[in-house]
Scaffold this motif. Structure first.
Motif, PDB file in Angstrom:
ATOM      1  N   UNK A 281     -60.870 -67.024  54.830  1.00 32.11           N
ATOM      2  CA  UNK A 281     -60.643 -66.832  56.264  1.00 32.11           C
ATOM      3  C   UNK A 281     -61.048 -68.072  57.052  1.00 32.11           C
ATOM      4  N   UNK A 282     -61.982 -68.857  56.492  1.00 33.39           N
ATOM      5  CA  UNK A 282     -62.460 -70.052  57.191  1.00 33.39           C
ATOM      6  C   UNK A 282     -61.761 -71.312  56.702  1.00 33.39           C
ATOM      7  N   UNK A 283     -60.935 -71.158  55.671  1.00 28.72           N
ATOM      8  CA  UNK A 283     -60.252 -72.316  55.114  1.00 28.72           C
ATOM      9  C   UNK A 283     -58.988 -72.643  55.890  1.00 28.72           C
ATOM     10  N   UNK A 284     -58.633 -73.901  55.844  1.00 29.48           N
ATOM     11  CA  UNK A 284     -57.322 -74.379  56.280  1.00 29.48           C
ATOM     12  C   UNK A 284     -56.753 -75.146  55.095  1.00 29.48           C
ATOM     13  N   UNK A 285     -55.466 -75.530  55.145  1.00 25.86           N
ATOM     14  CA  UNK A 285     -54.930 -76.353  54.055  1.00 25.86           C
ATOM     15  C   UNK A 285     -55.696 -77.659  53.874  1.00 25.86           C
ATOM     16  N   UNK A 286     -56.432 -78.071  54.910  1.00 23.36           N
ATOM     17  CA  UNK A 286     -57.217 -79.308  54.821  1.00 23.36           C
ATOM     18  C   UNK A 286     -58.529 -79.112  54.070  1.00 23.36           C
ATOM     19  N   UNK A 287     -59.025 -77.881  54.027  1.00 24.27           N
ATOM     20  CA  UNK A 287     -60.345 -77.660  53.432  1.00 24.27           C
ATOM     21  C   UNK A 287     -60.324 -76.839  52.145  1.00 24.27           C
ATOM     22  N   UNK A 288     -59.244 -76.120  51.866  1.00 24.74           N
ATOM     23  CA  UNK A 288     -59.234 -75.252  50.692  1.00 24.74           C
ATOM     24  C   UNK A 288     -58.926 -76.041  49.428  1.00 24.74           C
ATOM     25  N   UNK A 432     -61.462 -70.764  65.430  1.00 25.27           N
ATOM     26  CA  UNK A 432     -61.672 -69.380  65.005  1.00 25.27           C
ATOM     27  C   UNK A 432     -62.292 -68.535  66.105  1.00 25.27           C
ATOM     28  N   UNK A 433     -61.813 -67.275  66.235  1.00 22.95           N
ATOM     29  CA  UNK A 433     -62.317 -66.366  67.266  1.00 22.95           C
ATOM     30  C   UNK A 433     -63.448 -65.492  66.752  1.00 22.95           C
ATOM     31  N   UNK A 437     -65.963 -65.611  63.479  1.00 23.96           N
ATOM     32  CA  UNK A 437     -67.324 -66.068  63.804  1.00 23.96           C
ATOM     33  C   UNK A 437     -68.356 -65.096  63.248  1.00 23.96           C
ATOM     34  N   UNK A 438     -68.128 -63.808  63.491  1.00 31.74           N
ATOM     35  CA  UNK A 438     -69.096 -62.804  63.016  1.00 31.74           C
ATOM     36  C   UNK A 438     -69.173 -62.793  61.489  1.00 31.74           C
ATOM     37  N   UNK A 439     -68.018 -62.920  60.824  1.00 34.68           N
ATOM     38  CA  UNK A 439     -68.015 -62.955  59.358  1.00 34.68           C
ATOM     39  C   UNK A 439     -68.773 -64.179  58.847  1.00 34.68           C
ATOM     40  N   UNK A 441     -71.202 -65.826  60.427  1.00 29.74           N
ATOM     41  CA  UNK A 441     -72.625 -65.627  60.677  1.00 29.74           C
ATOM     42  C   UNK A 441     -73.233 -64.706  59.626  1.00 29.74           C
ATOM     43  N   UNK A 442     -72.522 -63.630  59.292  1.00 29.84           N
ATOM     44  CA  UNK A 442     -73.010 -62.714  58.260  1.00 29.84           C
ATOM     45  C   UNK A 442     -73.128 -63.430  56.924  1.00 29.84           C
ATOM     46  N   UNK A 443     -72.168 -64.288  56.661  1.00 23.16           N
ATOM     47  CA  UNK A 443     -72.154 -65.032  55.401  1.00 23.16           C
ATOM     48  C   UNK A 443     -73.362 -65.964  55.282  1.00 23.16           C
ATOM     49  N   UNK A 444     -73.689 -66.689  56.347  1.00 21.44           N
ATOM     50  CA  UNK A 444     -74.821 -67.628  56.256  1.00 21.44           C
ATOM     51  C   UNK A 444     -76.157 -66.893  56.224  1.00 21.44           C
ATOM     52  N   UNK A 445     -76.229 -65.748  56.900  1.00 22.68           N
ATOM     53  CA  UNK A 445     -77.463 -64.949  56.853  1.00 22.68           C
ATOM     54  C   UNK A 445     -77.718 -64.460  55.433  1.00 22.68           C
ATOM     55  N   UNK A 446     -76.663 -63.983  54.769  1.00 23.31           N
ATOM     56  CA  UNK A 446     -76.800 -63.466  53.407  1.00 23.31           C
ATOM     57  C   UNK A 446     -77.026 -64.565  52.387  1.00 23.31           C
ATOM     58  N   UNK A 447     -76.586 -65.781  52.697  1.00 25.39           N
ATOM     59  CA  UNK A 447     -76.695 -66.878  51.728  1.00 25.39           C
ATOM     60  C   UNK A 447     -78.124 -67.361  51.530  1.00 25.39           C
ATOM     61  N   UNK A 448     -78.975 -67.136  52.505  1.00 28.68           N
ATOM     62  CA  UNK A 448     -80.381 -67.584  52.455  1.00 28.68           C
ATOM     63  C   UNK A 448     -80.503 -69.103  52.437  1.00 28.68           C
ATOM     64  N   UNK A 449     -79.431 -69.799  52.786  1.00 26.94           N
ATOM     65  CA  UNK A 449     -79.486 -71.259  52.849  1.00 26.94           C
ATOM     66  C   UNK A 449     -80.021 -71.702  54.209  1.00 26.94           C
ATOM     67  N   UNK A 450     -80.420 -72.969  54.285  1.00 27.98           N
ATOM     68  CA  UNK A 450     -80.906 -73.533  55.551  1.00 27.98           C
ATOM     69  C   UNK A 450     -79.709 -73.813  56.472  1.00 27.98           C
ATOM     70  N   UNK A 451     -79.811 -73.405  57.735  1.00 25.69           N
ATOM     71  CA  UNK A 451     -78.715 -73.635  58.673  1.00 25.69           C
ATOM     72  C   UNK A 451     -79.251 -73.718  60.106  1.00 25.69           C
ATOM     73  N   UNK A 452     -78.403 -74.244  60.973  1.00 24.66           N
ATOM     74  CA  UNK A 452     -78.677 -74.241  62.418  1.00 24.66           C
ATOM     75  C   UNK A 452     -77.429 -73.738  63.119  1.00 24.66           C
ATOM     76  N   UNK A 453     -77.616 -72.869  64.116  1.00 25.99           N
ATOM     77  CA  UNK A 453     -76.490 -72.343  64.895  1.00 25.99           C
ATOM     78  C   UNK A 453     -76.616 -72.867  66.316  1.00 25.99           C
ATOM     79  N   UNK A 454     -75.566 -73.542  66.782  1.00 28.92           N
ATOM     80  CA  UNK A 454     -75.559 -74.130  68.118  1.00 28.92           C
ATOM     81  C   UNK A 454     -74.631 -73.317  69.016  1.00 28.92           C
ATOM     82  N   UNK A 455     -75.181 -72.770  70.104  1.00 31.92           N
ATOM     83  CA  UNK A 455     -74.382 -72.033  71.087  1.00 31.92           C
ATOM     84  C   UNK A 455     -74.158 -72.941  72.300  1.00 31.92           C
ATOM     85  N   UNK A 456     -72.884 -73.187  72.632  1.00 36.20           N
ATOM     86  CA  UNK A 456     -72.536 -74.067  73.746  1.00 36.20           C
ATOM     87  C   UNK A 456     -72.068 -73.220  74.927  1.00 36.20           C
TER      88      UNK A 456
END
Length: 601
Positions: A281-288, A432-433, A437-439, A441-456
């Protein structure tokens, strides 16, 4: 006596002897209740867990009626179906004591038996009660060995059982018109797709279209699909990609006397494929990566002969090419159409059938790495000579042969990614809408990896919109979206995601980067770029006059940018809502500053 007549008499005698032997063997089996119950697991194709078992029956080992198809055919021929099926069900229910109560149990039932008065009297109910098994987990699997004469009455009989709590499954769906009519008339809870439709589905676009149609139908009708006869990883992966919820087959597990679970490696594949599917869902032909959609066709030594290649093509009519290897490294491609052209020449068969096909292979085949993006592969594919335009694309991983991609697969996946992204993207910015976005966020929370979320968030934007108009306001939003993406790319952030929450709110998720300098750079560029959206007069006085919510005129400064940052440092977030709440608190601090700024939790 003519030879033909003699042969007919011999066959008749043999058939008579076999019939008599089968009769006595069947009588002995029924009298001794010599039936072995085996169970084949039905697997969730979402997580690889067992959701139930199909109870199957076998005759005595070494007997002429050991095979279930021979056994039940004999029972039908000698009018012993009721007696045989009763023993089979009894044997199955004797074994369910060791089965978890939340597991489903699929029991095969012939349509003629389900109408039998002895069946209606509740023999199955007594068996279930004796084992303290939940009725709602018993599924009568209707196998249409014989045609059903009266669907209306048959439907009434099924309603009688479903009202008690039983569920209904239709076996071999898609095998023929009668199976489809049975599906339409009975409205079952489960649809079991015939294994002939599953076989080689990864290579057959017609079968894929049929299974997709069944899947869409099942969603509308609130039925669950079980794909039978899964025997290869590629078949399994194709079914997961389509969205089929349950599967059954030798790849997952063979029937056994014990209640077995799925093979661990296959379970890992199911989990991995579903995770990959979510990430698409987050991929484009440029990233997949191209490898994620590759097909695991076998490779062959370049020394195989023409006769071996032809035999393989004949055994696998859906395959249009084979990859030739030196050890594990691909060195060329042999496409079926070009190979057959060589064989069709005057001495082609004599020359090539016993020789290596290495001299016929294309040693300039397109070979790409697993991690190469779809878009890049597409450009390389269409740049080939016209006679090679539709040849397979060979995929390697760590320098070794991995699989192949067809041009059709490449085009379909590229189109699908673009459609999916457009469907869930903000129409103005193209980002992405909220669903994606929610998917994410859920993915990074479950991953337990280090991340930063920037709200503009843009400050004073409403006043600008009211004064300069929505068209100019939209231009600011597009500029902001482009600026965020450009700065993240320029900062060489290894992995990032940018989304448009709506209105003047954006979000970025970054991994492995010091966000303070990044935020400051974005603000510096924004403060320069934003002034170009004002008249020279407004730039000089650095404010505009607009009415507030109460209709009173007020001075509003030039639009500024607030960035509220929350990080995973304390791993305190369990849901996207928790993360959003924390960001809201940080955003309040930003709003207290009357210029562009950032705050980190």
């Amino acid at each position: 006596m003519p030879a033909v007549l003699c042969n007919q008499l011999v066959r008749h005698y043999q058939d008579t002897q076999k019939g008599e032997n089968d009769y006595y063997e069947l009588e002995k089996i029924i009298h001794n209740k010599d039936i072995k119950a085996v169970f084949q697991p039905i697997i969730s194709l979402l997580d690889g867990n067992v959701v139930g078992y199909e109870a199957l029956s076998r005759g005595p080992q070494g007997s002429s009626l050991e095979r279930p198809d021979d056994l039940f055919a004999a029972a039908e021929r000698f009018n012993k179906l009721w007696e045989l099926e009763f023993i089979c069900r009894s044997k199955a229910f004797d074994r369910v004591k060791g089965l978890s109560k939340d597991m489903m149990l699929f029991i095969n039932v012939d349509p003629n038996i389900i109408n039998d008065e002895r069946f209606k009297k509740g023999a199955t109910l007594e068996m279930v009660a004796a084992q303290d098994f939940d009725l709602s987990n018993i599924i009568f699997e209707i196998t249409e060995k014989n045609s059903i004469a009266d669907y209306k009455n048959f439907r009434k009989v099924l309603d009688h059982y479903t009202s008690q709590g039983y569920k209904i499954a239709i076996d071999d769906t898609g095998a023929g018109y009668s199976g489809l009519r049975l599906l339409a008339e009975t409205r079952p809870q489960f649809i079991k797709i015939d294994m002939d439709l599953v076989r080689d589905i990864d290579k057959d676009v017609l079968k894929q279209a049929l299974i997709k149609a069944f899947y869409e139908f099942s969603v509308v009708m609130n039925m669950k699909i079980i794909a039978e006869g899964i025997e290869t990883i590629d078949e399994l992966n194709t079914l997961i990609q389509i969205g089929i919820p349950y599967g059954q087959g030798y790849l997952l597990q063979r029937p056994a006397a014990e209640f077995l679970t799925i093979h661990s490696l296959v379970k890992e594949n199911i989990i991995s494929k579903n995770k990959q599917k979510k990430q698409e869902a987050f991929h484009t032909p440029l990233t997949m990566p191209i490898g994620e959609i590759s097909r695991r066709d076998p490779g062959f030594p370049e020394g195989i002969t023409g006769s071996q290649a032809l035999e393989y093509f004949n055994e696998n009519p859906h395959l249009m090419g084979i990859t030739l290897l030196q050890g594990e490294v691909p060195v060329g491609l042999l496409m079926k159409n070009k190979f057959l052209v060589h064989l069709a020449t005057q001495y082609g068969v004599a020359v090539y059938m016993k020789r290596s096909v290495g001299s016929l292979m294309d040693n300039q085949a397109l070979i790409v790495d697993y991690d190469m993006p779809l878009e890049q592969v597409s450009k390389l594919a269409v740049a080939r000579y016209e006679d090679s335009l539709y040849d397979y694309i060979v995929v390697t991983q760590y320098g070794k042969y991995y699989g192949i991609i067809t041009v059709r697969q490449l085009l379909e996946k590229t189109t699908q990614l673009e459609i999916n992204r457009a469907k869930h993207s903000n129409p103005l910015s193209g980002l992405p809408g909220n669903i994606l976005i929610e998917e994410k966020l859920q993915q990074i929370i479950e991953s337990r990896e280090s991340y930063s979320v920037l709200y503009f968030d843009l400050d004073n934007f409403k006043a600008y919109n009211d004064t300069y108009g929505f068209d100019n306001g939209d231009k600011i939003l597009c500029m902001t979206a482009q600026l965020i993406q450009l700065q993240l790319k320029s900062a060489n952030v290894a992995e990032y995601f940018v989304g448009h929450i709506g209105g003047d709110d954006f979000i970025a998720i970054v991994h492995g980067v010091d966000v303070a300098p990044l935020c400051q750079t974005i603000i510096d560029y924004f403060d320069v770029r934003i002034r170009g959206f004002y008249t020279e007069e407004d730039q000089k006085i650095e404010y505009i006059v607009a009415k507030n919510r109460h209709g009173i005129e007020e001075e509003y400064p030039i639009v500024s940018l607030s960035i509220a940052v929350v990080t995973s440092r304390e791993c305190k977030f369990k849901t996207p809502a928790d993360l959003g709440e924390a960001a809201g608190a940080v955003k309040k601090k930003c709003k207290m500053v009357w210029r562009s700024c950032y705050c980190i939790d």
